[in-house]
Design an enzyme around this catalytic site. Structure first.
Site, PDB file in Angstrom:
ATOM      1  CD1 TRP A  32      -3.089   1.211   1.125  1.00 47.27           C
ATOM      2  CD2 TRP A  32      -1.471   2.370   2.137  1.00 47.27           C
ATOM      3  NE1 TRP A  32      -3.615   2.416   1.524  1.00 47.27           N
ATOM      4  CE2 TRP A  32      -2.648   3.155   2.143  1.00 47.27           C
ATOM      5  CE3 TRP A  32      -0.331   2.905   2.714  1.00 47.27           C
ATOM      6  CZ2 TRP A  32      -2.708   4.422   2.700  1.00 47.27           C
ATOM      7  CZ3 TRP A  32      -0.373   4.169   3.272  1.00 47.27           C
ATOM      8  CH2 TRP A  32      -1.563   4.921   3.261  1.00 47.27           C
ATOM      9  CB  SER A  98       3.976  -3.437   2.821  1.00 48.25           C
ATOM     10  OG  SER A  98       3.537  -2.496   3.771  1.00 48.25           O
ATOM     11  CG  MET A  99      -2.299  -4.166   2.539  1.00 47.66           C
ATOM     12  SD  MET A  99      -3.365  -2.945   1.754  1.00 47.66           S
ATOM     13  CE  MET A  99      -4.965  -3.710   2.098  1.00 47.66           C
ATOM     14  CG  ASP A 227       9.870  -1.118   7.989  1.00 53.95           C
ATOM     15  OD1 ASP A 227       9.277  -0.020   8.019  1.00 53.95           O
ATOM     16  OD2 ASP A 227       9.496  -2.071   7.287  1.00 53.95           O
TER      17      ASP A 227
END
Length: 276
Positions: A32, A98-99, A227
């Site tokens: 995302w 990620s997402m 991160d």
């Protein structure tokens, strides 16, 4: 680029994807608020290594159509299931960035592991983003609510700042080129506003901890220990503890966008895992 039509809750959704190479199928699921184009530095390496690489745009992003609703992880996993079935894929390797890690885990929960050989979670939000009493390293709810407010009031300004944080970028330490930031902004800014907000609510609120404990397929977890977007401790470290037999590789001082900043190392690690 090709599209398949998905029927979900009575509404037709056109899902855009690319399909390159031959061999065992690798499905790349983007983060995302980007599109399949974020996998640019991985696709050539994986095809050259002898894999069939399929990367698609999540509904509402890239060149896929953007319904008003349907951005829960159940909906998104159903889209992935349709793609796999329509293309007749077996022994698939799923890679979620990620997402996209949420689609991978929810797919296994809802649709089973029969067609899946391995999974890789890269800079993934799995298992839980939000800070809770039993997840103290998570992102405070206040911060998540501020993100939603920013998306609703000045989405473009938020995206400009977000992508700098994506790479831990600053003028003093330009971890990527200005052109890379512009490219990401262009992709993200053209995503449907409602998709950007509702998909964000999905990755903010969904707790995958119980689902992670049930994963049986070989799993690789890759995450940057610097991160700033998805903290290492609440994501990769916890996912590794929950997913039995998983392999964890931490990239020292790497940001969220390690698919760009550490592309060569990521490609080597993915290929080694896929062929191992």
């Amino acid at each position: 680029m090709t599209k398949i039509t998905i029927k979900n809750k009575g509404e037709a959704v056109a899902l855009n994807y690319v399909d390159y190479g031959q061999g065992q199928a690798v499905v790349l699921i983007h983060g995302w608020p980007l599109s399949h184009k974020s996998w640019e530095k991985q696709m050539d390496a994986l095809v050259s290594a002898g894999f069939r690489v399929i990367a698609y745009d999540r509904r509402g992003f890239g060149d896929s159509s953007a319904p008003w609703d349907g951005y829960t992880y159940d909906d998104l996993a159903a889209d992935l299931d349709t793609l796999i079935n329509e293309l007749g894929l077996e022994e698939v390797i799923l890679v979620g960035f990620s997402m996209g890690g949420g689609e991978v885990v929810r797919y296994l929960t809802n649709h089973g592991e029969q067609k899946i050989a391995k999974i890789a979670l890269v800079s993934s939000i799995i298992p839980l983003v939000k800070q809770k009493a039993d997840n103290p390293a998570g992102v405070p709810e206040k911060v998540l609510n501020e993100i939603l407010t920013a998306l609703k009031t000045d989405r473009l300004k938020f995206l400009t700042d977000f992508h700098q944080g994506f790479y831990n970028y600053s003028k003093a330490k330009p971890t990527v080129s200005a052109e890379q930031l512009t490219y990401d902004f262009s992709i993200a800014s053209h995503a449907a506003p409602q998709a950007t907000i509702k998909a964000a609510q999905a990755w903010m609120d969904t707790d995958f901890r119980k689902e992670c404990a049930g994963i049986q397929v070989p799993t690789l977890i890759i995450h940057g220990d610097a991160d700033a977007t998805v903290p290492f401790d609440t994501a990769a470290k916890q996912a590794h503890e929950l997913i039995k037999g998983s392999q964890l590789i931490a990239y020292p001082e790497a940001s969220h966008g390690l698919n760009v900043t550490h592309a060569e190392q990521l490609n080597k690690d993915l290929i080694a895992f896929f062929k191992g």
